[in-house]
Design a protein around this motif. Structure first.
Motif, short mmCIF file in Angstrom:
data_model
loop_
_atom_site.label_atom_id
_atom_site.label_comp_id
_atom_site.label_asym_id
_atom_site.label_seq_id
_atom_site.Cartn_x
_atom_site.Cartn_y
_atom_site.Cartn_z
N UNK A 85 0.84 -1.20 0.00
CA UNK A 85 0.00 0.00 0.00
C UNK A 85 0.88 1.25 0.00
N UNK A 86 1.96 1.23 0.78
CA UNK A 86 2.86 2.38 0.83
C UNK A 86 3.52 2.59 -0.53
N UNK A 87 3.93 1.52 -1.18
CA UNK A 87 4.54 1.62 -2.50
C UNK A 87 3.54 2.15 -3.52
N UNK A 88 2.30 1.70 -3.43
CA UNK A 88 1.25 2.17 -4.35
C UNK A 88 1.02 3.67 -4.14
N UNK A 89 0.96 4.12 -2.90
CA UNK A 89 0.75 5.54 -2.60
C UNK A 89 1.93 6.38 -3.10
N UNK A 90 3.13 5.87 -2.92
CA UNK A 90 4.33 6.58 -3.37
C UNK A 90 4.35 6.70 -4.89
N UNK A 91 4.04 5.60 -5.58
CA UNK A 91 3.97 5.62 -7.03
C UNK A 91 2.89 6.59 -7.51
N UNK A 92 1.75 6.57 -6.86
CA UNK A 92 0.65 7.47 -7.25
C UNK A 92 1.07 8.93 -7.08
N UNK A 93 1.75 9.25 -5.99
CA UNK A 93 2.22 10.63 -5.78
C UNK A 93 3.19 11.05 -6.87
N UNK A 94 4.15 10.20 -7.16
CA UNK A 94 5.15 10.49 -8.19
C UNK A 94 4.48 10.66 -9.56
N UNK A 95 3.59 9.75 -9.88
CA UNK A 95 2.89 9.79 -11.17
C UNK A 95 2.02 11.03 -11.28
N UNK A 96 1.32 11.35 -10.21
CA UNK A 96 0.43 12.52 -10.21
C UNK A 96 1.22 13.80 -10.45
N UNK A 97 2.31 13.96 -9.73
CA UNK A 97 3.13 15.16 -9.89
C UNK A 97 3.70 15.26 -11.31
N UNK A 98 4.05 14.13 -11.89
CA UNK A 98 4.58 14.14 -13.26
C UNK A 98 3.52 14.50 -14.28
N UNK A 99 2.33 13.94 -14.13
CA UNK A 99 1.29 14.17 -15.13
C UNK A 99 0.56 15.50 -14.95
N UNK A 100 0.53 16.00 -13.74
CA UNK A 100 -0.18 17.26 -13.49
C UNK A 100 0.53 18.44 -14.14
N UNK A 101 1.85 18.44 -14.10
CA UNK A 101 2.64 19.53 -14.65
C UNK A 101 2.86 19.31 -16.15
N UNK A 102 2.45 20.27 -17.00
CA UNK A 102 2.57 20.07 -18.46
C UNK A 102 3.98 19.75 -18.94
N UNK A 103 4.99 20.43 -18.43
CA UNK A 103 6.37 20.16 -18.87
C UNK A 103 6.79 18.74 -18.48
#
Length: 173
Positions: free
Chosen positions: A49-67
């Motif tokens: 669960x911790x790994x899933x949350x960490x991956x989701x955070x990383x992915x979210x930050x990457x996809x949210x920012x256009x650059x």
């Protein structure tokens, strides 16, 4: 096989994503993998669960920012937008960068927040134009060479914007 960031959020791998869907799917994953839900779970489940949350955070930050999203899309194509061996930029863009940096320094010296705000507005227009170009280059034309150039410009513009925002914060203190 691990999911790419788009698959994680159930999104099509395109530049022009629906940000509301990204946000909603991110919140759902965060809720499902929240540590409070795994208090009595075995250690392996807690870790997962911790790994899933960490991956989701990383992915979210990457996809949210256009650059970052454009950079990630290029990486999925095996292209590194920013590297030590790929530093060339068009002269006109480098000149624009220098002008923005000089205008920032002048405004900071004068403690002129209005000038900095105006500069940020100008830079946002340029960023929006690049984002529109990236929608076409990545999603329609699949012109990854031109998209790489536009992505690099957008990354540089983000850095200038961050510097201006920091300068505004320092003047506001």
């Amino acid at each position: 096989m691990s999911l790419n960031y788009f698959e994680l959020f159930g999104l099509e791998p395109i530049f022009n994503i629906e940000l509301a869907a990204l946000e909603s799917n991110f919140r759902k994953i965060q809720s499902e993998s929240h540590p409070d839900r795994f208090v009595t779970a075995p250690a392996a489940e807690k870790l997962s669960a911790m790994q899933q949350a960490t991956l989701a955070n990383e992915a979210y930050l990457s996809l949210k920012n256009p650059a970052n999203r454009a950079k990630y899309l290029l990486e999925l194509q095996g292209i590194t937008a920013i590297s030590e061996t790929n530093t060339a930029m068009p002269t006109d863009f480098l000149m624009q960068q220098m002008e923005w940096r000089e205008a920032t320094e002048d405004a900071v010296s004068a403690k002129d927040i209005t000038a900095l705000d105006s500069l940020l507005a100008e830079i946002r227009v340029e960023a929006k134009s690049l984002q529109d170009s990236l929608t076409s280059l990545l999603d329609v034309q699949k012109d990854y060479t031109a998209a790489t150039d536009a992505t690099r410009k957008l990354i540089f513009i983000d850095k200038v914007s961050e510097d201006i925002n920091r300068a505004i914060e320092q003047i506001d203190i």
